[in-house]
Structures are given as structure tokens and as C-alpha cells.
Write a protein that holds these residues in place. Structure first.
Motif, mmCIF file in Angstrom:
data_model
loop_
_atom_site.group_PDB
_atom_site.id
_atom_site.type_symbol
_atom_site.label_atom_id
_atom_site.label_comp_id
_atom_site.label_asym_id
_atom_site.label_seq_id
_atom_site.Cartn_x
_atom_site.Cartn_y
_atom_site.Cartn_z
ATOM 1 N N LEU A 79 0.833 -1.204 0.000
ATOM 2 C CA LEU A 79 0.000 0.000 0.000
ATOM 3 C C LEU A 79 0.866 1.252 0.000
ATOM 4 C CD1 LEU A 79 -2.884 1.111 0.112
ATOM 5 C CD2 LEU A 79 -2.697 1.058 2.627
ATOM 6 N N ASP A 80 1.986 1.224 0.751
ATOM 7 C CA ASP A 80 2.884 2.381 0.788
ATOM 8 C C ASP A 80 3.436 2.693 -0.606
ATOM 9 O OD1 ASP A 80 2.525 2.739 3.471
ATOM 10 O OD2 ASP A 80 4.356 1.677 4.063
ATOM 11 N N THR A 81 3.838 1.652 -1.324
ATOM 12 C CA THR A 81 4.377 1.847 -2.676
ATOM 13 C C THR A 81 3.326 2.452 -3.595
ATOM 14 O OG1 THR A 81 5.936 0.015 -2.428
ATOM 15 C CG2 THR A 81 5.386 0.687 -4.666
ATOM 16 N N LEU A 82 2.120 1.920 -3.532
ATOM 17 C CA LEU A 82 1.040 2.433 -4.381
ATOM 18 C C LEU A 82 0.703 3.879 -4.025
ATOM 19 C CD1 LEU A 82 -1.071 1.882 -6.564
ATOM 20 C CD2 LEU A 82 -2.586 1.020 -4.759
ATOM 21 N N MET A 83 0.587 4.174 -2.736
ATOM 22 C CA MET A 83 0.245 5.536 -2.310
ATOM 23 C C MET A 83 1.365 6.527 -2.642
ATOM 24 S SD MET A 83 -2.823 5.443 -1.167
ATOM 25 C CE MET A 83 -3.130 4.211 -2.445
ATOM 26 N N MET A 84 2.606 6.076 -2.524
ATOM 27 C CA MET A 84 3.724 6.942 -2.897
ATOM 28 C C MET A 84 3.643 7.337 -4.359
ATOM 29 S SD MET A 84 7.392 5.990 -1.154
ATOM 30 C CE MET A 84 7.250 4.226 -1.260
ATOM 31 N N SER A 85 3.330 6.345 -5.212
ATOM 32 C CA SER A 85 3.266 6.636 -6.645
ATOM 33 C C SER A 85 2.123 7.590 -6.960
ATOM 34 C CB SER A 85 3.107 5.333 -7.436
ATOM 35 O OG SER A 85 1.830 4.750 -7.237
ATOM 36 N N ILE A 86 0.978 7.407 -6.299
ATOM 37 C CA ILE A 86 -0.169 8.277 -6.558
ATOM 38 C C ILE A 86 0.106 9.698 -6.064
ATOM 39 C CG2 ILE A 86 -2.589 8.697 -5.983
ATOM 40 C CD1 ILE A 86 -2.979 5.668 -5.867
ATOM 41 N N ALA A 87 0.545 9.814 -4.807
ATOM 42 C CA ALA A 87 0.794 11.145 -4.245
ATOM 43 C C ALA A 87 1.940 11.849 -4.959
ATOM 44 C CB ALA A 87 1.094 11.027 -2.748
ATOM 45 N N GLY A 88 2.998 11.107 -5.297
ATOM 46 C CA GLY A 88 4.121 11.719 -6.003
ATOM 47 C C GLY A 88 3.747 12.192 -7.387
ATOM 48 N N THR A 89 2.925 11.400 -8.083
ATOM 49 C CA THR A 89 2.474 11.811 -9.418
ATOM 50 C C THR A 89 1.569 13.036 -9.327
ATOM 51 O OG1 THR A 89 2.569 9.509 -10.161
ATOM 52 C CG2 THR A 89 1.323 11.056 -11.521
ATOM 53 N N ALA A 90 0.657 13.038 -8.343
ATOM 54 C CA ALA A 90 -0.229 14.192 -8.177
ATOM 55 C C ALA A 90 0.574 15.454 -7.863
ATOM 56 C CB ALA A 90 -1.237 13.915 -7.065
ATOM 57 N N GLY A 91 1.581 15.333 -6.992
ATOM 58 C CA GLY A 91 2.426 16.484 -6.692
ATOM 59 C C GLY A 91 3.188 16.969 -7.910
ATOM 60 N N GLY A 92 3.662 16.029 -8.724
ATOM 61 C CA GLY A 92 4.359 16.413 -9.944
ATOM 62 C C GLY A 92 3.452 17.138 -10.925
ATOM 63 N N ILE A 93 2.206 16.673 -11.035
ATOM 64 C CA ILE A 93 1.252 17.334 -11.935
ATOM 65 C C ILE A 93 0.971 18.756 -11.468
ATOM 66 C CG2 ILE A 93 -1.133 17.288 -12.763
ATOM 67 C CD1 ILE A 93 -0.962 14.224 -12.648
ATOM 68 N N LEU A 94 0.750 18.919 -10.164
ATOM 69 C CA LEU A 94 0.447 20.247 -9.625
ATOM 70 C C LEU A 94 1.613 21.216 -9.832
ATOM 71 C CD1 LEU A 94 -1.362 19.300 -6.282
ATOM 72 C CD2 LEU A 94 -2.384 20.174 -8.399
ATOM 73 N N GLY A 95 2.829 20.702 -9.724
ATOM 74 C CA GLY A 95 3.982 21.568 -9.958
ATOM 75 C C GLY A 95 4.250 21.811 -11.432
ATOM 76 N N ALA A 96 3.976 20.803 -12.255
ATOM 77 C CA ALA A 96 4.316 20.900 -13.676
ATOM 78 C C ALA A 96 3.345 21.756 -14.471
ATOM 79 C CB ALA A 96 4.387 19.503 -14.289
ATOM 80 N N LEU A 97 2.090 21.820 -14.054
ATOM 81 C CA LEU A 97 1.102 22.589 -14.823
ATOM 82 C C LEU A 97 1.462 24.072 -14.922
ATOM 83 C CD1 LEU A 97 -2.326 20.983 -13.852
ATOM 84 C CD2 LEU A 97 -1.342 21.184 -16.150
ATOM 85 N N PRO A 98 1.670 24.777 -13.813
ATOM 86 C CA PRO A 98 2.038 26.197 -13.952
ATOM 87 C C PRO A 98 3.417 26.391 -14.559
ATOM 88 C CG PRO A 98 2.129 25.533 -11.652
ATOM 89 C CD PRO A 98 1.511 24.396 -12.391
ATOM 90 N N LEU A 99 4.376 25.529 -14.184
ATOM 91 C CA LEU A 99 5.724 25.678 -14.724
ATOM 92 C C LEU A 99 5.753 25.353 -16.216
ATOM 93 C CD1 LEU A 99 7.878 24.145 -11.834
ATOM 94 C CD2 LEU A 99 7.558 26.556 -12.409
ATOM 95 N N GLY A 100 5.004 24.328 -16.612
ATOM 96 C CA GLY A 100 4.949 23.990 -18.029
ATOM 97 C C GLY A 100 4.321 25.102 -18.849
ATOM 98 N N LEU A 101 3.306 25.750 -18.301
ATOM 99 C CA LEU A 101 2.671 26.856 -19.013
ATOM 100 C C LEU A 101 3.640 28.027 -19.163
ATOM 101 C CD1 LEU A 101 0.004 27.808 -20.276
ATOM 102 C CD2 LEU A 101 -0.613 28.767 -18.044
ATOM 103 N N LEU A 102 4.399 28.316 -18.103
ATOM 104 C CA LEU A 102 5.368 29.417 -18.168
ATOM 105 C C LEU A 102 6.540 29.077 -19.094
ATOM 106 C CD1 LEU A 102 5.511 30.471 -14.404
ATOM 107 C CD2 LEU A 102 4.424 31.729 -16.286
ATOM 108 N N ALA A 103 6.863 27.787 -19.205
ATOM 109 C CA ALA A 103 7.991 27.375 -20.041
ATOM 110 C C ALA A 103 7.622 27.260 -21.513
ATOM 111 C CB ALA A 103 8.546 26.041 -19.553
#
Length: 273
Positions: A79-103
Motif C-alpha cells: 500500500l505504501d508503494t502504491l500511495m507513494m506513486s499516486i501522491a508523487g504523481t499528483a504532486g508532480g502534476i500540480l507543480g508541472a502545470l504552472p511551470l509547463g505553461l510558463l515554459a
């Protein structure tokens, strides 16, 4: 009867010859680089392979059959591995959306765009396992450093892909909304997102599939999950248990891949309908 070649044809012929020579030089340089890398790493040293197959066969014999005796205790790490992948991907999306738009070219001043590109390149250049070491030192052992490591590296990778997606947006709907006095957020919501959302979901789903495997390797540096269980089993020479854990990991990765493909297919079907 002789054929005369005009100056135009001669220029075309010379250009074709120069292009062929240039392509040949590039191919030769690539082959030379591959050979140099193989020599430097010992990949062409036949003596290094003499004991490889017998050793691998011995290891396989010691690991078979897989030992699932402790399987009730694997639920938490799984469960830890699965939750890490979900939370890490969600965090990456939240960071990448504004930065990707600016880039993306045409969506921000060039100075800001270059600064964001440099930031994304820097984040992406650091492997997730090194991010894991940094965050283990910062916040301690457990799943949290794994989430932060995956989120950071995913931000760098997804930011690059998102920027390329945003750059190919048709500007006509955006300009039409702007001419009607629609605010920038409205332009983004109604002029940009409908064009890019299917591709954003597609890339994000692939990244989640990658992160489920990356979350396992982070166990090496103390980020918990199945990776830590596998490393511990190997350190204790419990090869049968390690093989069982690897089998569980393969099942998890396969299920995540199937779910990611299902999400992409359903989402693309809805957007194309």
C-alpha cells in the motif's frame, strides 16, 4: 551523345553529396561513441561474462520456489508503494502545470520562460533516488521522502512535456476570447484546456506507471514500501522471499499499467465523442 548537366543540377548534386557525407559522419561518430562506451565499461571484455551465467543459474536455484510465507505482512509496504506513486504523481502534476505553461513559448515573457526552463532542467537532471536521499536526510525515513522525491522528479519531467503540449495550442480560440474581454483564467479554461487536456492526461498516466516502479527503487534509500522489503530480503540472503516480493511487484506494476491504459482510453474516447 553526351549529356550536359546544368549549374542548377550540379548544385543539387553537390548539396546531396554534402548531405550524404554529413549523415555518414554523424553515423560514424555515433558508432564510435558506442564502441568507446562499451570499451570503457568493459562490455566487450569476454572474461567478465564467464561466470555470469553459472552465477545467475545458482541464484535462480536458490530463489526457487518463491516463499510467500510472510505475505500477510506485505500489505502495508504494498500500500505504501502504491500511495507513494499516486501522491508523487499528483504532486508532480500540480507543480508541472504552472511551470509547463510558463515554459511554453508564447505564454510568458522570454526571460521568465528561460528561467523556468532552467529550473525544470535542473530538477529533471537529479535522479529520483538522489532526491530520495536528500528528503530522507531532511524529513526522516518512511513514505514521505519517497512522495517528495517522486513529486520533484515528476515536476521536472512533466513540466517539459506539458510545455511542449502548451506550445502547440491553437491560438485562435484564445485570441477570440481575449477580444471579448475574457480574463486570462477564462482564456486558459475555455481556450487552452479543451485542446490540451487529453494529452495532459495521457502523459500523466504514463508518468504514474513510471512512478510505481520508481517508488520501489526508493526503498533502497529508506523510503519504505516494497523496495525496502526486497532489499532487506536480499541482504538477509532470503532469495526465495525476495523472488516472491518481486512477483508481487510485477503484479502491481501490471495492474497499474492496465489501469493507466484504461484511463487514457476512456478519457480519449469521451473527448473525441
Amino acid at each position: 551523345m553526351t549529356l550536359s548537366i546544368g549549374s542548377t543540377e550540379q548544385q543539387i548534386l553537390r548539396a546531396a553529396v554534402r548531405k550524404a557525407w554529413g549523415t555518414g559522419l554523424i553515423v560514424a561518430a555515433i558508432i564510435a561513441a558506442i564502441l568507446a562506451a562499451a570499451l570503457q565499461t568493459g562490455a566487450l571484455d569476454g572474461s567478465r561474462y564467464e561466470e555470469m551465467l553459472p552465477t545467475m543459474l545458482t541464484l535462480a536455484q536458490e530463489a526457487w520456489p518463491p516463499d510467500f510465507e510472510r505475505w500477510p505482512k506485505w500489505g502495508g509496504p504494498l500500500l505504501d508503494t502504491l500511495m507513494m506513486s499516486i501522491a508523487g504523481t499528483a504532486g508532480g502534476i500540480l507543480g508541472a502545470l504552472p511551470l509547463g505553461l510558463l515554459a511554453a513559448r508564447g505564454h510568458a515573457p522570454e526571460v521568465i520562460r528561460q528561467a523556468v526552463l532552467l529550473l525544470l532542467n535542473t530538477i529533471r537532471a537529479i535522479p529520483s533516488i538522489l532526491w530520495g536521499i536528500v528528503f530522507v536526510a531532511a524529513v526522516g525515513f518512511g513514505s514521505l521522502p519517497g512522495v517528495l522525491a517522486l513529486a520533484c522528479h515528476s515536476t521536472g519531467m512533466l513540466g517539459k512535456f506539458f510545455a511542449e503540449i502548451f506550445e502547440h495550442v491553437d491560438r485562435a480560440p484564445v485570441e477570440a476570447l481575449r477580444s471579448q474581454g475574457v480574463a486570462p483564467l477564462g482564456q486558459l479554461r475555455f481556450g487552452v484546456l479543451p485542446q490540451v487536456l487529453p494529452r495532459l492526461v495521457d502523459v500523466a498516466a504514463y508518468r504514474w506507471e513510471h512512478n510505481i516502479r520508481a517508488a520501489t527503487t526508493l526503498g533502497v534509500v529508506g523510503a519504505g514500501g516494497l523496495g525496502l522489503e526486497i532489499i532487506t530480503a536480499f541482504h538477509l540472503f532470503e532469495y526465495r522471499e525476495a523472488l516472491a516480493l518481486i512477483g508481487v511487484l510485477l503484479v502491481l506494476v501490471t495492474l497499474v499499467n492496465l489501469l493507466g491504459a484504461f484511463i487514457r482510453r476512456r478519457f480519449l474516447d469521451r473527448t473525441s465523442a
